[in-house]
Scaffold this active site. Structure first.
Site, PDB file in Angstrom:
ATOM      1  N   LYS A  70      -9.395  11.097  -7.582  1.00 51.12           N
ATOM      2  CA  LYS A  70      -8.522  11.015  -6.395  1.00 51.12           C
ATOM      3  C   LYS A  70      -8.503   9.583  -5.902  1.00 51.12           C
ATOM      4  O   LYS A  70      -9.545   8.962  -5.741  1.00 51.12           O
ATOM      5  CB  LYS A  70      -9.099  11.921  -5.291  1.00 51.12           C
ATOM      6  CG  LYS A  70      -8.265  11.980  -4.054  1.00 51.12           C
ATOM      7  CD  LYS A  70      -7.267  13.112  -4.132  1.00 51.12           C
ATOM      8  CE  LYS A  70      -6.197  13.007  -3.090  1.00 51.12           C
ATOM      9  NZ  LYS A  70      -5.142  12.001  -3.378  1.00 51.12           N
ATOM     10  N   LYS A  94     -16.803   7.407  -1.772  1.00 49.85           N
ATOM     11  CA  LYS A  94     -16.159   7.823  -0.533  1.00 49.85           C
ATOM     12  C   LYS A  94     -15.935   9.344  -0.510  1.00 49.85           C
ATOM     13  O   LYS A  94     -16.253  10.004   0.474  1.00 49.85           O
ATOM     14  CB  LYS A  94     -14.814   7.102  -0.405  1.00 49.85           C
ATOM     15  CG  LYS A  94     -14.141   7.316   0.931  1.00 49.85           C
ATOM     16  CD  LYS A  94     -12.779   6.668   0.970  1.00 49.85           C
ATOM     17  CE  LYS A  94     -12.865   5.200   0.616  1.00 49.85           C
ATOM     18  NZ  LYS A  94     -11.547   4.545   0.711  1.00 49.85           N
ATOM     19  N   LYS A 106      -8.023   5.348  -8.929  1.00 46.76           N
ATOM     20  CA  LYS A 106      -7.203   4.346  -8.238  1.00 46.76           C
ATOM     21  C   LYS A 106      -6.167   3.819  -9.212  1.00 46.76           C
ATOM     22  O   LYS A 106      -6.401   3.802 -10.425  1.00 46.76           O
ATOM     23  CB  LYS A 106      -8.066   3.165  -7.760  1.00 46.76           C
ATOM     24  CG  LYS A 106      -7.468   2.419  -6.591  1.00 46.76           C
ATOM     25  CD  LYS A 106      -7.675   3.175  -5.287  1.00 46.76           C
ATOM     26  CE  LYS A 106      -7.132   2.449  -4.093  1.00 46.76           C
ATOM     27  NZ  LYS A 106      -7.588   3.066  -2.845  1.00 46.76           N
ATOM     28  N   ASP A 146      -1.476   3.589  -1.069  1.00 44.57           N
ATOM     29  CA  ASP A 146      -2.452   2.557  -0.712  1.00 44.57           C
ATOM     30  C   ASP A 146      -1.646   1.347  -0.236  1.00 44.57           C
ATOM     31  O   ASP A 146      -0.510   1.522   0.234  1.00 44.57           O
ATOM     32  CB  ASP A 146      -3.359   2.243  -1.915  1.00 44.57           C
ATOM     33  CG  ASP A 146      -4.559   1.381  -1.534  1.00 44.57           C
ATOM     34  OD1 ASP A 146      -5.423   1.863  -0.791  1.00 44.57           O
ATOM     35  OD2 ASP A 146      -4.636   0.210  -1.956  1.00 44.57           O
ATOM     36  N   THR A 190      -6.233   7.858   8.270  1.00 42.16           N
ATOM     37  CA  THR A 190      -7.237   6.819   8.019  1.00 42.16           C
ATOM     38  C   THR A 190      -7.656   6.196   9.341  1.00 42.16           C
ATOM     39  O   THR A 190      -8.855   6.073   9.634  1.00 42.16           O
ATOM     40  CB  THR A 190      -6.678   5.755   7.051  1.00 42.16           C
ATOM     41  OG1 THR A 190      -6.340   6.421   5.840  1.00 42.16           O
ATOM     42  CG2 THR A 190      -7.701   4.669   6.771  1.00 42.16           C
ATOM     43  N   ASN A 221      -0.741   0.134   8.130  1.00 41.68           N
ATOM     44  CA  ASN A 221      -0.922   1.553   8.446  1.00 41.68           C
ATOM     45  C   ASN A 221      -2.284   1.811   9.081  1.00 41.68           C
ATOM     46  O   ASN A 221      -2.376   2.343  10.196  1.00 41.68           O
ATOM     47  CB  ASN A 221      -0.741   2.393   7.161  1.00 41.68           C
ATOM     48  CG  ASN A 221      -1.079   3.860   7.388  1.00 41.68           C
ATOM     49  OD1 ASN A 221      -2.240   4.216   7.587  1.00 41.68           O
ATOM     50  ND2 ASN A 221      -0.075   4.709   7.407  1.00 41.68           N
ATOM     51  N   SER A 349      -5.876  13.822   2.736  1.00 43.96           N
ATOM     52  CA  SER A 349      -5.249  14.019   1.422  1.00 43.96           C
ATOM     53  C   SER A 349      -5.805  15.291   0.767  1.00 43.96           C
ATOM     54  O   SER A 349      -5.081  16.062   0.151  1.00 43.96           O
ATOM     55  CB  SER A 349      -5.524  12.831   0.503  1.00 43.96           C
ATOM     56  OG  SER A 349      -4.524  11.852   0.635  1.00 43.96           O
TER      57      SER A 349
HETATM   58  P1  NAD Z   1      -0.650  -1.705   4.634  1.00 42.66           P
HETATM   59  O1  NAD Z   1       0.094  -2.328   3.514  1.00 42.66           O
HETATM   60  O2  NAD Z   1       0.026  -0.699   5.488  1.00 42.66           O
HETATM   61  O3  NAD Z   1      -1.188  -2.850   5.616  1.00 42.66           O
HETATM   62  C1  NAD Z   1      -1.893  -3.958   5.195  1.00 42.66           C
HETATM   63  C2  NAD Z   1      -1.803  -5.012   6.284  1.00 42.66           C
HETATM   64  O4  NAD Z   1      -2.649  -6.105   5.943  1.00 42.66           O
HETATM   65  C3  NAD Z   1      -0.405  -5.587   6.465  1.00 42.66           C
HETATM   66  O5  NAD Z   1      -0.127  -5.767   7.832  1.00 42.66           O
HETATM   67  C4  NAD Z   1      -0.494  -6.960   5.771  1.00 42.66           C
HETATM   68  O6  NAD Z   1       0.394  -7.917   6.307  1.00 42.66           O
HETATM   69  C5  NAD Z   1      -1.921  -7.321   6.079  1.00 42.66           C
HETATM   70  N1  NAD Z   1      -2.484  -8.316   5.168  1.00 42.66           N
HETATM   71  C6  NAD Z   1      -2.276  -8.482   3.853  1.00 42.66           C
HETATM   72  N2  NAD Z   1      -2.978  -9.533   3.403  1.00 42.66           N
HETATM   73  C7  NAD Z   1      -3.634 -10.032   4.458  1.00 42.66           C
HETATM   74  C8  NAD Z   1      -4.525 -11.113   4.655  1.00 42.66           C
HETATM   75  N3  NAD Z   1      -4.879 -11.894   3.635  1.00 42.66           N
HETATM   76  N4  NAD Z   1      -5.023 -11.318   5.884  1.00 42.66           N
HETATM   77  C9  NAD Z   1      -4.674 -10.524   6.914  1.00 42.66           C
HETATM   78  N5  NAD Z   1      -3.848  -9.495   6.809  1.00 42.66           N
HETATM   79  C10 NAD Z   1      -3.330  -9.252   5.594  1.00 42.66           C
HETATM   80  O7  NAD Z   1      -1.983  -1.133   3.981  1.00 42.66           O
HETATM   81  P2  NAD Z   1      -2.984  -0.053   4.581  1.00 42.66           P
HETATM   82  O8  NAD Z   1      -2.637   1.247   3.993  1.00 42.66           O
HETATM   83  O9  NAD Z   1      -3.104  -0.193   6.049  1.00 42.66           O
HETATM   84  O10 NAD Z   1      -4.356  -0.518   3.879  1.00 42.66           O
HETATM   85  C11 NAD Z   1      -5.155  -1.559   4.419  1.00 42.66           C
HETATM   86  C12 NAD Z   1      -6.567  -1.420   3.865  1.00 42.66           C
HETATM   87  O11 NAD Z   1      -7.050  -0.135   4.191  1.00 42.66           O
HETATM   88  C13 NAD Z   1      -6.680  -1.543   2.344  1.00 42.66           C
HETATM   89  O12 NAD Z   1      -7.915  -2.126   2.012  1.00 42.66           O
HETATM   90  C14 NAD Z   1      -6.664  -0.106   1.897  1.00 42.66           C
HETATM   91  O13 NAD Z   1      -7.278   0.071   0.637  1.00 42.66           O
HETATM   92  C15 NAD Z   1      -7.466   0.516   3.009  1.00 42.66           C
HETATM   93  N6  NAD Z   1      -7.258   1.952   3.138  1.00 42.66           N
HETATM   94  C16 NAD Z   1      -6.040   2.481   3.476  1.00 42.66           C
HETATM   95  C17 NAD Z   1      -5.902   3.854   3.561  1.00 42.66           C
HETATM   96  C18 NAD Z   1      -4.619   4.513   3.973  1.00 42.66           C
HETATM   97  O14 NAD Z   1      -4.583   5.742   4.029  1.00 42.66           O
HETATM   98  N7  NAD Z   1      -3.573   3.768   4.291  1.00 42.66           N
HETATM   99  C19 NAD Z   1      -7.000   4.683   3.288  1.00 42.66           C
HETATM  100  C20 NAD Z   1      -8.213   4.114   2.974  1.00 42.66           C
HETATM  101  C21 NAD Z   1      -8.340   2.745   2.907  1.00 42.66           C
END
Ligand code: NAD
Length: 428
Positions: A70, A94, A106, A146, A190, A221, A349
Protein backbone atom coordinates in the site's frame (compact mmCIF):
# COMPACT_ATOMS: atom_id res chain seq x y z
CA UNK A 1 19.27 22.00 3.99
CA UNK A 2 20.25 18.68 2.52
CA UNK A 3 19.00 16.98 -0.58
CA UNK A 4 22.18 15.04 -1.18
CA UNK A 5 21.45 12.27 1.30
CA UNK A 6 20.20 9.03 -0.21
CA UNK A 7 16.80 8.25 1.38
CA UNK A 8 17.23 4.53 0.70
CA UNK A 9 20.40 4.44 2.85
CA UNK A 10 18.67 6.54 5.51
CA UNK A 11 15.74 4.08 5.62
CA UNK A 12 18.17 1.17 5.95
CA UNK A 13 19.95 2.91 8.82
CA UNK A 14 16.66 3.58 10.62
CA UNK A 15 15.67 -0.09 10.30
CA UNK A 16 19.07 -1.16 11.52
CA UNK A 17 18.85 1.10 14.57
CA UNK A 18 15.45 -0.32 15.52
CA UNK A 19 16.47 -3.95 14.94
CA UNK A 20 19.51 -3.40 17.16
CA UNK A 21 17.47 -1.64 19.84
CA UNK A 22 15.01 -4.54 19.85
CA UNK A 23 17.81 -7.11 20.19
CA UNK A 24 16.44 -8.77 17.05
CA UNK A 25 18.40 -10.97 14.67
CA UNK A 26 20.51 -10.12 11.64
CA UNK A 27 18.07 -12.19 9.56
CA UNK A 28 15.33 -9.68 10.35
CA UNK A 29 17.45 -6.82 9.05
CA UNK A 30 18.23 -8.84 5.91
CA UNK A 31 14.49 -9.42 5.34
CA UNK A 32 13.67 -5.72 5.72
CA UNK A 33 16.61 -3.92 4.14
CA UNK A 34 15.29 -3.75 0.55
CA UNK A 35 12.01 -4.04 -1.38
CA UNK A 36 10.77 -7.51 -2.31
CA UNK A 37 9.72 -6.31 -5.79
CA UNK A 38 10.70 -3.27 -7.77
CA UNK A 39 9.73 -2.37 -11.35
CA UNK A 40 10.92 0.42 -13.61
CA UNK A 41 8.74 1.28 -16.59
CA UNK A 42 8.94 3.57 -19.59
CA UNK A 43 5.67 5.38 -20.34
CA UNK A 44 5.13 6.79 -23.85
CA UNK A 45 2.75 9.76 -23.85
CA UNK A 46 1.27 11.54 -26.86
CA UNK A 47 1.81 15.24 -26.21
CA UNK A 48 -0.51 18.04 -27.34
CA UNK A 49 1.94 19.06 -30.08
CA UNK A 50 1.58 15.60 -31.66
CA UNK A 51 5.00 14.31 -30.56
CA UNK A 52 5.65 11.43 -28.15
CA UNK A 53 7.58 11.81 -24.89
CA UNK A 54 8.72 8.87 -22.82
CA UNK A 55 8.55 9.20 -19.03
CA UNK A 56 10.23 6.90 -16.50
CA UNK A 57 8.09 5.44 -13.73
CA UNK A 58 8.63 3.11 -10.79
CA UNK A 59 6.63 0.91 -8.45
CA UNK A 60 8.16 -0.61 -5.36
CA UNK A 61 6.65 -3.28 -3.07
CA UNK A 62 8.75 -3.53 0.05
CA UNK A 63 7.10 -6.27 2.06
CA UNK A 64 3.78 -8.09 1.93
CA UNK A 65 4.04 -10.12 5.13
CA UNK A 66 1.03 -8.55 6.84
CA UNK A 67 -1.07 -7.94 3.69
CA UNK A 68 -1.00 -6.34 0.23
CA UNK A 69 1.42 -3.49 -0.49
CA UNK A 70 0.00 0.00 0.00
CA UNK A 71 1.35 3.41 -0.88
CA UNK A 72 1.03 6.51 -3.01
CA UNK A 73 2.22 7.54 -6.44
CA UNK A 74 4.36 10.68 -6.69
CA UNK A 75 4.74 12.84 -9.81
CA UNK A 76 7.91 14.92 -9.40
CA UNK A 77 10.98 15.77 -11.49
CA UNK A 78 13.34 14.68 -8.68
CA UNK A 79 11.84 11.17 -8.28
CA UNK A 80 14.54 8.48 -8.24
CA UNK A 81 14.52 4.70 -7.89
CA UNK A 82 16.13 4.96 -4.44
CA UNK A 83 13.60 7.53 -3.28
CA UNK A 84 10.70 5.30 -4.32
CA UNK A 85 12.32 2.30 -2.61
CA UNK A 86 12.81 4.27 0.62
CA UNK A 87 9.26 5.58 0.54
CA UNK A 88 7.94 2.02 0.13
CA UNK A 89 10.01 0.92 3.13
CA UNK A 90 8.63 3.74 5.26
CA UNK A 91 5.12 2.66 4.21
CA UNK A 92 5.74 -0.83 5.62
CA UNK A 93 6.59 0.62 9.00
CA UNK A 94 3.83 3.20 8.83
CA UNK A 95 1.07 0.69 8.08
CA UNK A 96 2.39 -1.54 10.83
CA UNK A 97 2.64 1.26 13.41
CA UNK A 98 -1.09 1.95 13.02
CA UNK A 99 -1.94 -1.75 12.87
CA UNK A 100 -3.18 -2.00 9.27
CA UNK A 101 -3.12 -5.34 7.40
CA UNK A 102 -0.71 -4.05 4.75
CA UNK A 103 2.89 -3.92 3.67
CA UNK A 104 4.68 -0.98 2.08
CA UNK A 105 4.40 0.12 -1.53
CA UNK A 106 5.19 3.32 -3.41
CA UNK A 107 5.28 4.57 -6.97
CA UNK A 108 6.68 7.54 -8.79
CA UNK A 109 6.98 9.12 -12.21
CA UNK A 110 9.85 11.45 -13.13
CA UNK A 111 7.88 14.44 -14.39
CA UNK A 112 7.13 18.05 -13.61
CA UNK A 113 3.34 17.92 -13.86
CA UNK A 114 3.12 21.73 -13.89
CA UNK A 115 4.56 21.59 -17.39
CA UNK A 116 1.81 19.24 -18.68
CA UNK A 117 -1.66 20.17 -19.91
CA UNK A 118 -4.64 18.40 -18.30
CA UNK A 119 -4.88 16.12 -21.33
CA UNK A 120 -1.19 15.20 -21.14
CA UNK A 121 -1.49 14.58 -17.41
CA UNK A 122 -4.44 12.24 -17.96
CA UNK A 123 -2.59 10.33 -20.70
CA UNK A 124 0.46 10.02 -18.42
CA UNK A 125 -1.68 8.69 -15.54
CA UNK A 126 -3.37 6.16 -17.82
CA UNK A 127 -0.03 5.24 -19.42
CA UNK A 128 1.51 4.56 -15.99
CA UNK A 129 -1.34 2.13 -15.20
CA UNK A 130 -0.95 0.38 -18.58
CA UNK A 131 2.66 -0.37 -17.61
CA UNK A 132 2.20 -1.39 -13.97
CA UNK A 133 -1.28 -3.02 -13.95
CA UNK A 134 0.01 -6.62 -13.77
CA UNK A 135 1.76 -5.78 -10.48
CA UNK A 136 -1.13 -4.10 -8.67
CA UNK A 137 -4.60 -5.22 -7.48
CA UNK A 138 -6.87 -4.98 -4.41
CA UNK A 139 -5.24 -8.05 -2.86
CA UNK A 140 -1.75 -7.34 -4.17
CA UNK A 141 -0.72 -3.67 -4.21
CA UNK A 142 -3.05 -0.69 -3.74
CA UNK A 143 -1.76 2.73 -4.92
CA UNK A 144 -3.01 6.14 -3.69
CA UNK A 145 -2.16 9.85 -4.17
CA UNK A 146 1.10 11.41 -3.04
CA UNK A 147 3.03 14.57 -3.99
CA UNK A 148 1.46 16.21 -7.07
CA UNK A 149 -1.19 13.52 -7.55
CA UNK A 150 -4.80 13.81 -6.44
CA UNK A 151 -8.28 12.28 -6.51
CA UNK A 152 -8.80 13.13 -10.18
CA UNK A 153 -5.58 11.35 -11.18
CA UNK A 154 -6.65 8.34 -9.09
CA UNK A 155 -9.99 8.42 -10.93
CA UNK A 156 -8.23 8.22 -14.33
CA UNK A 157 -5.98 5.44 -13.05
CA UNK A 158 -8.94 3.44 -11.72
CA UNK A 159 -10.79 3.87 -15.00
CA UNK A 160 -7.77 2.64 -16.98
CA UNK A 161 -7.28 -0.35 -14.67
CA UNK A 162 -10.95 -1.36 -14.85
CA UNK A 163 -10.88 -1.11 -18.67
CA UNK A 164 -7.85 -3.43 -18.79
CA UNK A 165 -9.19 -6.07 -16.35
CA UNK A 166 -12.77 -5.76 -17.64
CA UNK A 167 -14.58 -5.47 -14.32
CA UNK A 168 -15.41 -3.05 -11.55
CA UNK A 169 -12.54 -2.96 -9.07
CA UNK A 170 -12.71 0.13 -6.83
CA UNK A 171 -10.48 -1.49 -4.18
CA UNK A 172 -7.41 -1.35 -6.45
CA UNK A 173 -6.72 2.29 -5.67
CA UNK A 174 -7.59 4.68 -2.82
CA UNK A 175 -7.88 8.44 -2.59
CA UNK A 176 -10.44 8.23 -5.41
CA UNK A 177 -13.19 10.77 -6.04
CA UNK A 178 -16.24 10.05 -3.83
CA UNK A 179 -18.30 9.30 -6.96
CA UNK A 180 -16.02 6.34 -7.76
CA UNK A 181 -16.00 4.86 -4.25
CA UNK A 182 -13.70 7.26 -2.43
CA UNK A 183 -14.12 7.63 1.30
CA UNK A 184 -15.53 10.66 3.02
CA UNK A 185 -12.79 12.26 5.10
CA UNK A 186 -9.90 10.95 2.94
CA UNK A 187 -8.86 14.34 1.59
CA UNK A 188 -8.11 15.82 5.00
CA UNK A 189 -7.12 12.52 6.67
CA UNK A 190 -3.36 13.08 6.69
CA UNK A 191 -3.71 16.54 8.22
CA UNK A 192 -6.32 15.27 10.69
CA UNK A 193 -3.98 12.47 11.78
CA UNK A 194 -1.07 14.90 12.16
CA UNK A 195 -3.23 17.13 14.34
CA UNK A 196 -4.42 14.25 16.54
CA UNK A 197 -0.80 13.27 17.23
CA UNK A 198 0.16 16.91 17.92
CA UNK A 199 -2.75 17.24 20.36
CA UNK A 200 -1.67 14.02 22.13
CA UNK A 201 1.98 15.14 22.19
CA UNK A 202 1.14 18.53 23.69
CA UNK A 203 -0.96 16.84 26.36
CA UNK A 204 1.80 14.31 27.05
CA UNK A 205 4.34 17.13 27.43
CA UNK A 206 1.99 19.20 29.57
CA UNK A 207 1.86 22.01 26.97
CA UNK A 208 -1.16 24.00 25.87
CA UNK A 209 -2.32 23.70 22.28
CA UNK A 210 -4.51 26.75 22.59
CA UNK A 211 -2.45 29.75 21.56
CA UNK A 212 0.48 27.58 20.46
CA UNK A 213 2.32 28.98 17.42
CA UNK A 214 2.80 26.77 14.37
CA UNK A 215 5.19 26.86 11.39
CA UNK A 216 4.34 24.77 8.33
CA UNK A 217 6.88 23.98 5.63
CA UNK A 218 5.02 22.83 2.49
CA UNK A 219 1.56 24.33 2.25
CA UNK A 220 -0.04 21.58 0.14
CA UNK A 221 -2.65 18.96 0.98
CA UNK A 222 -1.08 17.75 4.22
CA UNK A 223 0.15 21.20 5.31
CA UNK A 224 -3.09 23.07 4.64
CA UNK A 225 -5.38 20.63 6.46
CA UNK A 226 -2.95 20.45 9.36
CA UNK A 227 -3.10 24.25 9.59
CA UNK A 228 -6.89 24.41 9.33
CA UNK A 229 -7.50 21.74 11.97
CA UNK A 230 -4.86 23.10 14.36
CA UNK A 231 -6.52 26.49 14.07
CA UNK A 232 -9.85 24.88 15.03
CA UNK A 233 -8.13 23.70 18.23
CA UNK A 234 -6.92 27.21 19.01
CA UNK A 235 -3.36 27.13 17.64
CA UNK A 236 -2.04 29.96 15.43
CA UNK A 237 -0.11 29.55 12.17
CA UNK A 238 2.76 32.08 12.17
CA UNK A 239 4.93 30.81 9.29
CA UNK A 240 4.41 28.82 6.10
CA UNK A 241 6.20 28.00 2.88
CA UNK A 242 5.88 26.24 -0.44
CA UNK A 243 8.28 25.56 -3.29
CA UNK A 244 8.40 29.26 -4.19
CA UNK A 245 9.39 30.58 -0.76
CA UNK A 246 8.20 31.28 2.75
CA UNK A 247 6.41 33.86 4.86
CA UNK A 248 6.52 34.93 8.49
CA UNK A 249 3.45 36.39 10.16
CA UNK A 250 4.23 36.63 13.90
CA UNK A 251 0.70 37.87 14.63
CA UNK A 252 -0.81 34.78 12.98
CA UNK A 253 -2.69 34.17 9.73
CA UNK A 254 -6.25 33.05 9.11
CA UNK A 255 -5.51 29.70 7.44
CA UNK A 256 -8.50 29.87 5.08
CA UNK A 257 -7.21 33.27 3.85
CA UNK A 258 -3.74 31.86 3.25
CA UNK A 259 -5.23 28.93 1.31
CA UNK A 260 -7.29 31.37 -0.76
CA UNK A 261 -4.17 33.48 -1.43
CA UNK A 262 -2.24 30.38 -2.56
CA UNK A 263 -5.12 29.32 -4.78
CA UNK A 264 -5.30 32.77 -6.34
CA UNK A 265 -1.56 33.40 -6.80
CA UNK A 266 -0.02 29.90 -6.80
CA UNK A 267 2.01 30.53 -3.64
CA UNK A 268 1.91 31.62 0.00
CA UNK A 269 4.50 34.27 -0.94
CA UNK A 270 3.15 37.82 -0.93
CA UNK A 271 0.38 37.09 1.62
CA UNK A 272 -0.82 40.50 2.85
CA UNK A 273 0.81 41.53 6.12
CA UNK A 274 3.52 38.86 5.94
CA UNK A 275 7.30 39.16 5.73
CA UNK A 276 9.13 37.11 3.08
CA UNK A 277 11.63 34.47 4.20
CA UNK A 278 13.29 31.31 2.89
CA UNK A 279 12.79 27.65 3.89
CA UNK A 280 15.36 27.99 6.68
CA UNK A 281 13.43 30.95 8.06
CA UNK A 282 10.23 28.92 8.24
CA UNK A 283 11.87 25.83 9.72
CA UNK A 284 13.55 27.92 12.43
CA UNK A 285 10.63 30.29 13.03
CA UNK A 286 9.79 31.29 16.61
CA UNK A 287 7.01 28.80 17.40
CA UNK A 288 6.02 25.86 19.58
CA UNK A 289 5.09 23.42 16.80
CA UNK A 290 6.97 22.83 13.55
CA UNK A 291 5.26 20.83 10.80
CA UNK A 292 7.56 19.85 7.92
CA UNK A 293 5.04 18.94 5.21
CA UNK A 294 7.05 19.20 1.98
CA UNK A 295 9.78 16.76 0.96
CA UNK A 296 12.65 14.66 2.37
CA UNK A 297 15.93 15.89 3.84
CA UNK A 298 14.77 19.32 4.96
CA UNK A 299 15.99 19.15 8.57
CA UNK A 300 19.72 18.48 8.62
CA UNK A 301 22.04 19.11 11.59
CA UNK A 302 22.34 22.83 10.84
CA UNK A 303 18.56 23.34 10.60
CA UNK A 304 18.00 21.14 13.66
CA UNK A 305 20.34 23.37 15.68
CA UNK A 306 18.27 26.39 14.64
CA UNK A 307 14.81 24.94 15.33
CA UNK A 308 12.98 26.80 18.07
CA UNK A 309 9.85 24.61 18.21
CA UNK A 310 9.24 22.28 21.15
CA UNK A 311 7.43 19.69 18.98
CA UNK A 312 8.25 18.63 15.43
CA UNK A 313 5.38 16.77 13.74
CA UNK A 314 6.58 15.14 10.54
CA UNK A 315 3.70 15.41 8.09
CA UNK A 316 6.16 14.81 5.24
CA UNK A 317 7.90 11.51 4.70
CA UNK A 318 11.57 11.51 5.67
CA UNK A 319 11.96 15.27 6.32
CA UNK A 320 14.77 14.78 8.84
CA UNK A 321 18.25 13.49 8.00
CA UNK A 322 20.02 11.14 10.45
CA UNK A 323 22.36 13.99 11.44
CA UNK A 324 19.39 16.27 11.99
CA UNK A 325 17.72 13.56 14.04
CA UNK A 326 20.74 13.24 16.25
CA UNK A 327 20.66 16.96 17.02
CA UNK A 328 16.88 16.97 17.66
CA UNK A 329 17.23 14.03 20.05
CA UNK A 330 20.15 15.68 21.88
CA UNK A 331 18.24 18.94 22.19
CA UNK A 332 15.24 17.12 23.65
CA UNK A 333 12.87 18.32 20.94
CA UNK A 334 9.84 16.04 20.87
CA UNK A 335 9.64 14.49 17.41
CA UNK A 336 6.45 12.82 16.20
CA UNK A 337 8.07 10.66 13.52
CA UNK A 338 6.66 10.54 10.00
CA UNK A 339 5.56 6.92 10.16
CA UNK A 340 3.26 7.86 13.03
CA UNK A 341 2.44 11.54 12.40
CA UNK A 342 1.30 11.20 8.79
CA UNK A 343 -0.29 7.74 9.07
CA UNK A 344 -3.79 9.25 8.99
CA UNK A 345 -3.77 9.26 5.19
CA UNK A 346 -3.07 5.58 4.80
CA UNK A 347 -5.42 4.77 7.67
CA UNK A 348 -8.38 6.37 5.88
CA UNK A 349 -7.14 4.80 2.63
CA UNK A 350 -7.50 1.50 4.48
CA UNK A 351 -11.04 2.49 5.53
CA UNK A 352 -11.76 3.33 1.87
CA UNK A 353 -10.51 -0.10 0.75
CA UNK A 354 -12.60 -1.83 3.45
CA UNK A 355 -15.69 0.10 2.28
CA UNK A 356 -14.96 -0.81 -1.36
CA UNK A 357 -14.55 -4.52 -0.56
CA UNK A 358 -17.80 -4.49 1.44
CA UNK A 359 -19.68 -2.20 -0.97
CA UNK A 360 -20.97 -0.43 2.12
CA UNK A 361 -20.11 3.19 2.85
CA UNK A 362 -19.61 4.99 6.15
CA UNK A 363 -20.51 8.49 7.24
CA UNK A 364 -17.76 11.08 7.66
CA UNK A 365 -18.32 11.01 11.44
CA UNK A 366 -17.71 7.26 11.46
CA UNK A 367 -14.51 7.65 9.42
CA UNK A 368 -13.19 10.42 11.68
CA UNK A 369 -14.09 8.55 14.88
CA UNK A 370 -12.24 5.43 13.71
CA UNK A 371 -9.26 7.55 12.63
CA UNK A 372 -9.15 9.23 16.02
CA UNK A 373 -9.16 5.84 17.75
CA UNK A 374 -6.33 4.42 15.58
CA UNK A 375 -4.10 7.50 15.85
CA UNK A 376 -4.50 7.90 19.63
CA UNK A 377 -3.87 4.20 20.25
CA UNK A 378 -0.77 4.21 18.01
CA UNK A 379 0.59 7.40 19.59
CA UNK A 380 0.23 5.90 23.07
CA UNK A 381 1.88 2.62 22.03
CA UNK A 382 4.87 4.47 20.55
CA UNK A 383 5.28 6.66 23.63
CA UNK A 384 4.98 3.61 25.89
CA UNK A 385 7.67 1.85 23.82
CA UNK A 386 9.91 4.93 24.06
CA UNK A 387 9.49 5.04 27.83
CA UNK A 388 9.99 1.29 28.26
CA UNK A 389 13.26 1.23 26.29
CA UNK A 390 14.43 4.76 27.00
CA UNK A 391 14.38 5.21 23.21
CA UNK A 392 14.06 8.26 21.00
CA UNK A 393 10.51 8.50 19.59
CA UNK A 394 11.56 7.65 16.02
CA UNK A 395 13.42 4.54 17.12
CA UNK A 396 10.47 3.64 19.37
CA UNK A 397 8.02 3.93 16.45
CA UNK A 398 10.21 1.61 14.38
CA UNK A 399 10.61 -0.78 17.31
CA UNK A 400 6.86 -1.01 17.86
CA UNK A 401 6.23 -1.42 14.15
CA UNK A 402 9.00 -3.95 13.53
CA UNK A 403 7.84 -6.09 16.44
CA UNK A 404 4.52 -6.64 14.65
CA UNK A 405 6.26 -7.41 11.36
CA UNK A 406 8.72 -9.80 13.04
CA UNK A 407 5.80 -11.65 14.61
CA UNK A 408 4.19 -11.99 11.16
CA UNK A 409 7.45 -13.24 9.65
CA UNK A 410 7.89 -15.75 12.49
CA UNK A 411 4.46 -17.31 12.17
CA UNK A 412 5.00 -17.56 8.41
CA UNK A 413 8.19 -19.52 9.18
CA UNK A 414 10.45 -16.92 7.57
CA UNK A 415 12.23 -15.82 10.72
CA UNK A 416 13.71 -17.75 13.61
CA UNK A 417 13.64 -16.64 17.22
CA UNK A 418 16.30 -13.97 17.93
CA UNK A 419 19.72 -15.59 17.70
CA UNK A 420 22.62 -13.81 16.02
CA UNK A 421 22.27 -10.21 17.05
CA UNK A 422 23.26 -7.28 14.91
CA UNK A 423 26.08 -5.13 16.05
CA UNK A 424 25.76 -1.39 15.97
CA UNK A 425 28.05 -0.24 13.17
CA UNK A 426 30.51 2.51 13.98
CA UNK A 427 28.95 5.94 13.80
CA UNK A 428 25.33 4.74 14.10
P1 NAD B 1 1.27 18.42 -2.12
O1 NAD B 1 1.83 18.30 -3.48
O2 NAD B 1 -0.19 18.64 -1.95
O3 NAD B 1 2.01 19.61 -1.34
C1 NAD B 1 3.38 19.74 -1.25
C2 NAD B 1 3.69 21.17 -0.88
O4 NAD B 1 5.09 21.30 -0.63
C3 NAD B 1 3.36 22.17 -1.98
O5 NAD B 1 2.79 23.34 -1.42
C4 NAD B 1 4.74 22.50 -2.58
O6 NAD B 1 4.80 23.80 -3.15
C5 NAD B 1 5.60 22.41 -1.35
N1 NAD B 1 7.01 22.18 -1.64
C6 NAD B 1 7.57 21.45 -2.61
N2 NAD B 1 8.91 21.52 -2.53
C7 NAD B 1 9.18 22.32 -1.49
C8 NAD B 1 10.37 22.79 -0.88
N3 NAD B 1 11.56 22.43 -1.36
N4 NAD B 1 10.27 23.58 0.19
C9 NAD B 1 9.07 23.94 0.68
N5 NAD B 1 7.91 23.54 0.17
C10 NAD B 1 7.97 22.74 -0.91
O7 NAD B 1 1.76 17.12 -1.35
P2 NAD B 1 1.19 16.50 0.00
O8 NAD B 1 0.26 15.42 -0.37
O9 NAD B 1 0.75 17.56 0.93
O10 NAD B 1 2.51 15.79 0.57
C11 NAD B 1 3.49 16.51 1.32
C12 NAD B 1 4.31 15.51 2.12
O11 NAD B 1 3.43 14.77 2.94
C13 NAD B 1 5.09 14.49 1.29
O12 NAD B 1 6.28 14.16 1.95
C14 NAD B 1 4.16 13.30 1.29
O13 NAD B 1 4.85 12.09 1.06
C15 NAD B 1 3.63 13.39 2.70
N6 NAD B 1 2.38 12.67 2.89
C16 NAD B 1 1.23 13.04 2.23
C17 NAD B 1 0.08 12.30 2.44
C18 NAD B 1 -1.24 12.66 1.81
O14 NAD B 1 -2.22 11.95 2.05
N7 NAD B 1 -1.32 13.73 1.03
C19 NAD B 1 0.10 11.19 3.30
C20 NAD B 1 1.27 10.87 3.95
C21 NAD B 1 2.40 11.62 3.75
Amino acid sequence: MGGAQNPFLIAQQQIRNAVVALGESEELYELLKAPAHFVEVQIPVRMDDGGVRVFTGYRSQHLTTLGPAKGGIRFHPAVTADEVKALSMWMTFKTSVVGLPYGGGKGGVVVDPRKLSQGELERLARGYVREIWPFIGPDRDIPAPDVNTNAQIMGWMLDEYEKIVGRSCPGVITGKPIALGGSLGRNEATGRGVVITIREAMEYLGLRLEGARVAIQGFGNAGQFTGLLLEELGAVVVAASDSRGGILCPGGVRVADLIAHKQATGSVVGFPGSRATDQYGVLTADCEILVPAALENQIDAEVARGIRARVVAEAANGPTTPDGDHVLAQRGIFVIPDILANAGGVTVSYFEWVQNLNQFYWTEEEVNARLEQKMVESFRQVVATAERHGAYTRTAAYMYSIQRIAEGLRVRGLLQAPARQLRVAAGQ
